[in-house]
Enzyme design. Structure first.
Site, PDB file in Angstrom:
ATOM      1  CE1 TYR A 275     -26.547 -33.648  45.977  1.00  0.00           C
ATOM      2  CE2 TYR A 275     -27.647 -35.580  45.076  1.00  0.00           C
ATOM      3  CZ  TYR A 275     -26.919 -34.981  46.082  1.00  0.00           C
ATOM      4  OH  TYR A 275     -26.572 -35.708  47.191  1.00  0.00           O
TER       5      TYR A 275
ATOM      6  CG  LEU B   2     -15.895 -45.619  45.602  1.00  0.00           C
ATOM      7  CD1 LEU B   2     -15.813 -45.492  44.088  1.00  0.00           C
ATOM      8  CD2 LEU B   2     -15.482 -47.015  46.045  1.00  0.00           C
ATOM      9  N   GLY B   3     -14.487 -42.896  49.445  1.00  0.00           N
ATOM     10  CA  GLY B   3     -13.604 -41.932  50.097  1.00  0.00           C
ATOM     11  C   GLY B   3     -13.217 -40.775  49.210  1.00  0.00           C
TER      12      GLY B   3
ATOM     13  N   GLY C 271     -12.866 -40.682  46.093  1.00  0.00           N
ATOM     14  CA  GLY C 271     -11.986 -41.083  44.998  1.00  0.00           C
ATOM     15  C   GLY C 271     -10.684 -41.700  45.457  1.00  0.00           C
TER      16      GLY C 271
END
Length: 349
Positions: free
Chosen positions: A58, A213-214, A216
Protein backbone atom coordinates in the site's frame (compact mmCIF):
# COMPACT_ATOMS: atom_id res chain seq x y z
CA UNK A 1 -18.80 0.12 18.10
CA UNK A 2 -19.49 -3.52 18.89
CA UNK A 3 -16.88 -6.28 18.94
CA UNK A 4 -16.75 -9.82 17.66
CA UNK A 5 -14.31 -12.69 17.75
CA UNK A 6 -12.31 -13.16 14.57
CA UNK A 7 -14.15 -16.26 13.40
CA UNK A 8 -15.17 -19.24 15.50
CA UNK A 9 -11.67 -20.73 15.77
CA UNK A 10 -9.94 -17.86 17.57
CA UNK A 11 -10.47 -15.76 20.68
CA UNK A 12 -9.13 -12.65 18.93
CA UNK A 13 -11.51 -9.76 19.59
CA UNK A 14 -11.90 -7.19 16.84
CA UNK A 15 -14.27 -4.31 16.20
CA UNK A 16 -17.22 -4.90 13.86
CA UNK A 17 -15.73 -2.49 11.31
CA UNK A 18 -12.08 -2.54 10.25
CA UNK A 19 -10.09 0.45 9.02
CA UNK A 20 -8.45 -0.09 5.64
CA UNK A 21 -5.37 2.06 5.14
CA UNK A 22 -4.75 1.76 1.40
CA UNK A 23 -5.22 5.53 1.19
CA UNK A 24 -2.60 6.28 3.87
CA UNK A 25 0.14 7.92 1.82
CA UNK A 26 0.54 9.33 -1.67
CA UNK A 27 3.05 6.92 -3.19
CA UNK A 28 0.53 5.85 -5.83
CA UNK A 29 -0.13 9.43 -6.90
CA UNK A 30 -3.33 9.71 -4.84
CA UNK A 31 -4.32 9.16 -1.24
CA UNK A 32 -3.99 10.99 2.08
CA UNK A 33 -1.17 13.10 3.36
CA UNK A 34 0.07 12.16 6.82
CA UNK A 35 -2.03 14.74 8.71
CA UNK A 36 -5.18 13.61 6.88
CA UNK A 37 -4.45 9.95 7.56
CA UNK A 38 -3.89 10.72 11.25
CA UNK A 39 -7.30 12.39 11.46
CA UNK A 40 -8.93 9.31 9.92
CA UNK A 41 -7.06 7.00 12.30
CA UNK A 42 -7.91 9.07 15.38
CA UNK A 43 -11.60 9.27 14.48
CA UNK A 44 -11.76 5.51 13.96
CA UNK A 45 -10.08 4.88 17.32
CA UNK A 46 -12.43 7.36 19.04
CA UNK A 47 -15.38 5.38 17.68
CA UNK A 48 -14.00 2.24 19.33
CA UNK A 49 -12.35 0.66 16.31
CA UNK A 50 -9.31 -1.53 16.95
CA UNK A 51 -8.82 -3.52 13.70
CA UNK A 52 -6.31 -1.91 11.32
CA UNK A 53 -5.78 -3.43 7.86
CA UNK A 54 -2.74 -2.48 5.80
CA UNK A 55 -0.31 -4.14 3.35
CA UNK A 56 3.35 -3.94 2.45
CA UNK A 57 2.45 -2.72 -1.03
CA UNK A 58 0.00 0.00 0.00
CA UNK A 59 1.42 3.31 -1.21
CA UNK A 60 4.78 1.51 -1.62
CA UNK A 61 5.25 1.06 2.11
CA UNK A 62 4.02 4.47 3.24
CA UNK A 63 0.81 3.02 4.69
CA UNK A 64 2.67 0.62 7.00
CA UNK A 65 5.03 3.39 8.10
CA UNK A 66 2.14 5.69 9.01
CA UNK A 67 0.24 2.93 10.80
CA UNK A 68 3.38 2.13 12.79
CA UNK A 69 3.63 5.74 13.95
CA UNK A 70 -0.07 6.05 14.74
CA UNK A 71 -0.28 2.90 16.89
CA UNK A 72 3.04 3.37 18.69
CA UNK A 73 1.62 4.90 21.88
CA UNK A 74 -1.03 2.20 22.32
CA UNK A 75 0.28 -0.78 20.39
CA UNK A 76 -1.52 -3.39 22.49
CA UNK A 77 -4.89 -1.71 21.96
CA UNK A 78 -4.91 -2.48 18.24
CA UNK A 79 -5.10 -5.56 16.07
CA UNK A 80 -2.77 -4.90 13.17
CA UNK A 81 -3.18 -6.89 9.97
CA UNK A 82 -0.84 -6.59 7.02
CA UNK A 83 -0.29 -8.47 3.78
CA UNK A 84 2.53 -9.84 1.69
CA UNK A 85 2.76 -10.97 -1.96
CA UNK A 86 3.18 -7.78 -4.02
CA UNK A 87 6.27 -6.18 -2.35
CA UNK A 88 6.56 -2.58 -1.17
CA UNK A 89 8.92 -1.47 -3.92
CA UNK A 90 7.50 -0.10 -7.19
CA UNK A 91 10.27 -2.02 -8.94
CA UNK A 92 9.25 -5.36 -7.43
CA UNK A 93 10.43 -8.39 -9.33
CA UNK A 94 10.29 -12.17 -9.44
CA UNK A 95 12.46 -12.55 -6.34
CA UNK A 96 10.35 -10.21 -4.20
CA UNK A 97 6.79 -11.17 -5.08
CA UNK A 98 4.55 -14.21 -4.89
CA UNK A 99 3.47 -16.53 -2.07
CA UNK A 100 6.70 -18.48 -1.45
CA UNK A 101 8.26 -19.05 1.97
CA UNK A 102 11.21 -16.89 0.86
CA UNK A 103 8.95 -13.99 -0.06
CA UNK A 104 6.81 -14.37 3.05
CA UNK A 105 9.70 -14.30 5.51
CA UNK A 106 11.43 -11.38 3.79
CA UNK A 107 8.17 -9.43 3.62
CA UNK A 108 7.39 -10.02 7.31
CA UNK A 109 10.82 -8.80 8.39
CA UNK A 110 10.42 -5.66 6.26
CA UNK A 111 6.87 -5.03 7.51
CA UNK A 112 7.97 -5.36 11.14
CA UNK A 113 10.52 -2.60 10.56
CA UNK A 114 8.06 -0.28 8.81
CA UNK A 115 5.40 -0.91 11.45
CA UNK A 116 8.02 -0.50 14.20
CA UNK A 117 6.60 -3.43 16.11
CA UNK A 118 7.78 -6.84 17.31
CA UNK A 119 4.85 -8.82 15.92
CA UNK A 120 2.10 -8.75 13.32
CA UNK A 121 -1.28 -9.71 14.75
CA UNK A 122 -2.66 -11.05 11.46
CA UNK A 123 -0.71 -11.77 8.29
CA UNK A 124 -2.61 -12.12 5.03
CA UNK A 125 -1.28 -13.65 1.85
CA UNK A 126 -2.57 -10.82 -0.34
CA UNK A 127 -3.29 -12.66 -3.60
CA UNK A 128 -2.89 -16.20 -4.82
CA UNK A 129 0.04 -16.54 -7.19
CA UNK A 130 -1.49 -19.81 -8.49
CA UNK A 131 1.96 -21.35 -8.19
CA UNK A 132 3.14 -21.87 -4.61
CA UNK A 133 1.83 -25.12 -3.06
CA UNK A 134 -0.58 -24.55 -0.20
CA UNK A 135 1.59 -26.85 1.97
CA UNK A 136 4.43 -24.34 1.66
CA UNK A 137 2.26 -21.34 2.51
CA UNK A 138 0.58 -22.93 5.52
CA UNK A 139 3.79 -24.39 6.93
CA UNK A 140 5.54 -21.03 6.60
CA UNK A 141 2.62 -19.35 8.38
CA UNK A 142 2.94 -21.90 11.18
CA UNK A 143 6.69 -21.39 11.50
CA UNK A 144 6.24 -17.61 11.82
CA UNK A 145 3.49 -18.09 14.41
CA UNK A 146 5.71 -20.42 16.45
CA UNK A 147 8.53 -17.88 16.19
CA UNK A 148 6.26 -15.11 17.52
CA UNK A 149 6.62 -12.99 14.39
CA UNK A 150 2.89 -13.25 13.59
CA UNK A 151 -0.05 -14.39 15.71
CA UNK A 152 -2.68 -15.40 13.14
CA UNK A 153 -2.72 -16.00 9.39
CA UNK A 154 -5.30 -15.59 6.65
CA UNK A 155 -5.78 -15.76 2.89
CA UNK A 156 -6.95 -12.80 0.82
CA UNK A 157 -8.29 -13.13 -2.73
CA UNK A 158 -7.72 -16.89 -2.92
CA UNK A 159 -10.09 -19.41 -4.55
CA UNK A 160 -12.28 -21.29 -2.09
CA UNK A 161 -10.81 -24.69 -2.98
CA UNK A 162 -7.27 -23.53 -2.16
CA UNK A 163 -8.38 -22.03 1.15
CA UNK A 164 -10.27 -25.18 2.15
CA UNK A 165 -7.26 -27.33 1.23
CA UNK A 166 -4.95 -25.09 3.26
CA UNK A 167 -7.14 -25.26 6.34
CA UNK A 168 -7.55 -29.03 6.04
CA UNK A 169 -3.79 -29.53 5.75
CA UNK A 170 -3.25 -27.36 8.82
CA UNK A 171 -5.84 -29.23 10.84
CA UNK A 172 -4.53 -32.67 9.91
CA UNK A 173 -0.86 -31.85 10.44
CA UNK A 174 -1.23 -29.87 13.64
CA UNK A 175 -0.26 -26.54 12.11
CA UNK A 176 -1.93 -23.22 12.89
CA UNK A 177 -5.24 -23.06 11.05
CA UNK A 178 -6.36 -20.37 8.62
CA UNK A 179 -8.08 -17.78 10.80
CA UNK A 180 -9.89 -15.84 8.10
CA UNK A 181 -10.36 -14.82 4.50
CA UNK A 182 -10.51 -11.43 2.85
CA UNK A 183 -12.81 -10.97 -0.15
CA UNK A 184 -14.55 -8.25 -2.09
CA UNK A 185 -18.17 -8.11 -0.97
CA UNK A 186 -20.93 -5.52 -1.16
CA UNK A 187 -24.38 -4.97 -2.60
CA UNK A 188 -22.59 -4.48 -5.92
CA UNK A 189 -20.36 -7.57 -5.74
CA UNK A 190 -21.97 -10.65 -4.18
CA UNK A 191 -20.24 -13.47 -6.05
CA UNK A 192 -18.44 -14.50 -2.83
CA UNK A 193 -21.79 -16.04 -1.87
CA UNK A 194 -21.22 -18.85 -4.37
CA UNK A 195 -18.35 -20.57 -2.59
CA UNK A 196 -16.18 -18.29 -0.41
CA UNK A 197 -18.63 -17.15 2.25
CA UNK A 198 -20.35 -20.56 2.68
CA UNK A 199 -16.88 -22.09 3.05
CA UNK A 200 -15.87 -19.51 5.67
CA UNK A 201 -19.05 -20.14 7.65
CA UNK A 202 -18.64 -23.91 7.48
CA UNK A 203 -14.99 -23.85 8.57
CA UNK A 204 -15.39 -21.11 11.18
CA UNK A 205 -13.21 -18.54 9.41
CA UNK A 206 -13.81 -14.82 9.74
CA UNK A 207 -14.43 -12.90 6.52
CA UNK A 208 -13.03 -9.40 6.12
CA UNK A 209 -14.90 -7.61 3.35
CA UNK A 210 -13.08 -5.13 1.14
CA UNK A 211 -14.68 -2.48 -1.08
CA UNK A 212 -17.96 -2.49 0.91
CA UNK A 213 -19.14 0.56 -1.06
CA UNK A 214 -18.71 -1.12 -4.42
CA UNK A 215 -15.73 0.96 -5.50
CA UNK A 216 -17.65 4.17 -4.83
CA UNK A 217 -20.79 3.25 -6.75
CA UNK A 218 -22.85 3.03 -3.54
CA UNK A 219 -21.97 6.59 -2.53
CA UNK A 220 -24.24 7.79 -5.35
CA UNK A 221 -21.73 10.50 -6.22
CA UNK A 222 -20.77 9.13 -9.61
CA UNK A 223 -24.17 8.16 -10.89
CA UNK A 224 -24.10 10.69 -13.70
CA UNK A 225 -20.35 11.16 -14.00
CA UNK A 226 -17.25 9.06 -14.51
CA UNK A 227 -15.07 11.62 -12.73
CA UNK A 228 -13.08 10.61 -9.72
CA UNK A 229 -13.25 6.82 -9.91
CA UNK A 230 -10.70 5.95 -12.57
CA UNK A 231 -7.67 6.50 -10.34
CA UNK A 232 -8.99 5.40 -6.96
CA UNK A 233 -8.94 2.10 -5.10
CA UNK A 234 -11.25 -0.56 -6.54
CA UNK A 235 -12.90 1.99 -8.80
CA UNK A 236 -16.20 1.01 -10.36
CA UNK A 237 -18.57 2.98 -12.57
CA UNK A 238 -22.27 2.46 -13.24
CA UNK A 239 -22.30 0.32 -16.37
CA UNK A 240 -25.25 -2.04 -16.18
CA UNK A 241 -28.99 -1.94 -15.71
CA UNK A 242 -28.50 -3.97 -12.54
CA UNK A 243 -26.14 -1.32 -11.14
CA UNK A 244 -28.60 1.45 -11.96
CA UNK A 245 -31.56 -0.40 -10.45
CA UNK A 246 -29.56 -1.27 -7.35
CA UNK A 247 -28.48 2.32 -6.83
CA UNK A 248 -32.06 3.52 -7.28
CA UNK A 249 -33.18 1.17 -4.50
CA UNK A 250 -30.34 2.23 -2.19
CA UNK A 251 -31.22 5.89 -2.74
CA UNK A 252 -34.91 5.20 -2.11
CA UNK A 253 -34.20 3.46 1.19
CA UNK A 254 -31.76 6.21 2.17
CA UNK A 255 -34.55 8.73 1.64
CA UNK A 256 -36.96 6.63 3.73
CA UNK A 257 -34.46 6.52 6.59
CA UNK A 258 -33.22 10.10 6.14
CA UNK A 259 -29.74 8.68 5.74
CA UNK A 260 -26.98 8.66 3.15
CA UNK A 261 -26.48 5.87 0.59
CA UNK A 262 -23.13 4.84 2.14
CA UNK A 263 -24.88 4.28 5.45
CA UNK A 264 -27.51 2.07 3.83
CA UNK A 265 -24.78 0.02 2.13
CA UNK A 266 -22.93 -0.56 5.42
CA UNK A 267 -26.18 -1.18 7.32
CA UNK A 268 -27.00 -3.95 4.81
CA UNK A 269 -23.63 -5.60 5.50
CA UNK A 270 -24.20 -5.34 9.26
CA UNK A 271 -27.62 -6.90 8.77
CA UNK A 272 -26.00 -9.79 6.89
CA UNK A 273 -23.31 -10.11 9.57
CA UNK A 274 -25.92 -10.39 12.32
CA UNK A 275 -27.40 -13.45 10.60
CA UNK A 276 -24.12 -15.11 9.58
CA UNK A 277 -22.61 -18.16 11.29
CA UNK A 278 -19.23 -16.45 11.49
CA UNK A 279 -17.94 -12.87 11.69
CA UNK A 280 -18.28 -10.66 8.60
CA UNK A 281 -16.22 -7.50 8.99
CA UNK A 282 -16.47 -4.65 6.45
CA UNK A 283 -13.21 -2.78 5.84
CA UNK A 284 -13.69 0.99 5.58
CA UNK A 285 -11.23 2.63 3.20
CA UNK A 286 -12.03 6.28 3.92
CA UNK A 287 -9.56 8.85 2.61
CA UNK A 288 -10.75 11.77 4.77
CA UNK A 289 -12.24 12.18 8.22
CA UNK A 290 -15.44 13.51 6.67
CA UNK A 291 -15.84 10.33 4.62
CA UNK A 292 -15.24 8.20 7.70
CA UNK A 293 -17.78 10.20 9.74
CA UNK A 294 -20.39 9.63 7.04
CA UNK A 295 -19.71 5.90 7.04
CA UNK A 296 -19.58 5.47 10.81
CA UNK A 297 -23.06 6.95 11.02
CA UNK A 298 -24.24 3.57 9.73
CA UNK A 299 -23.66 2.23 13.25
CA UNK A 300 -26.82 4.03 14.31
CA UNK A 301 -28.84 2.85 11.32
CA UNK A 302 -31.02 -0.28 11.33
CA UNK A 303 -32.73 -1.64 8.24
CA UNK A 304 -36.17 -3.18 8.58
CA UNK A 305 -36.54 -6.75 7.39
CA UNK A 306 -38.56 -5.42 4.48
CA UNK A 307 -35.86 -2.95 3.46
CA UNK A 308 -33.14 -5.59 3.77
CA UNK A 309 -35.23 -7.96 1.63
CA UNK A 310 -35.61 -5.31 -1.07
CA UNK A 311 -31.85 -4.87 -1.21
CA UNK A 312 -31.33 -8.63 -1.20
CA UNK A 313 -33.64 -9.03 -4.15
CA UNK A 314 -32.34 -6.18 -6.31
CA UNK A 315 -28.70 -7.19 -5.76
CA UNK A 316 -29.16 -10.96 -6.03
CA UNK A 317 -26.87 -12.93 -8.33
CA UNK A 318 -27.25 -16.25 -10.12
CA UNK A 319 -25.37 -18.81 -8.02
CA UNK A 320 -24.87 -21.08 -11.02
CA UNK A 321 -23.88 -24.73 -10.98
CA UNK A 322 -24.15 -26.85 -8.88
CA UNK A 323 -26.20 -24.58 -6.66
CA UNK A 324 -28.98 -24.17 -9.20
CA UNK A 325 -29.31 -27.92 -9.69
CA UNK A 326 -29.34 -28.52 -5.92
CA UNK A 327 -32.07 -25.90 -5.43
CA UNK A 328 -34.15 -27.34 -8.26
CA UNK A 329 -33.81 -30.88 -6.90
CA UNK A 330 -34.83 -29.78 -3.41
CA UNK A 331 -37.79 -27.84 -4.82
CA UNK A 332 -39.00 -30.95 -6.65
CA UNK A 333 -38.52 -33.00 -3.50
CA UNK A 334 -40.78 -30.66 -1.56
CA UNK A 335 -43.61 -31.51 -3.94
CA UNK A 336 -43.34 -35.27 -3.55
CA UNK A 337 -41.67 -37.90 -1.44
CA UNK A 338 -38.70 -36.06 0.02
CA UNK A 339 -37.51 -38.90 2.27
CA UNK A 340 -34.75 -39.94 -0.10
CA UNK A 341 -33.44 -36.34 -0.19
CA UNK A 342 -32.91 -36.07 3.58
CA UNK A 343 -29.10 -35.95 3.23
CA UNK A 344 -29.49 -32.89 1.01
CA UNK A 345 -32.07 -31.25 3.22
CA UNK A 346 -29.81 -31.47 6.25
CA UNK A 347 -26.34 -30.47 5.01
CA UNK A 348 -23.36 -30.69 7.28
CA UNK A 349 -20.19 -28.63 7.26
Amino acid sequence: MKYTTFGRNTGLRVSELALGTGNFGTGWGYGSEKHEAKQVFDRYAEAGGNFIDTADGYQFGQSEQMVGEFIAAERDSFVVATKYTLDASPAGGIGLTGNSRKTMIAAVEASLKRLNTDRIDLLWAHFSDNLTPMEEIVRAFDDLIRAGKIQYAGLSNFPAWRIARADTLAELRGWSRIAGIQVEYSLVERSAERELLPMAEALGMAAALWSPLGGGLLTGKYRHSDAGRLTGLAGRLVHTERDTGLLDEVLAIAQELQAQPVQVAIAWLRHRAAKAATSLIPILGSRTREQLDDTLAALALTLSESQAARLDQISAIELGTPHRQIAETLARAQGGDSSRFIPLLAPRA
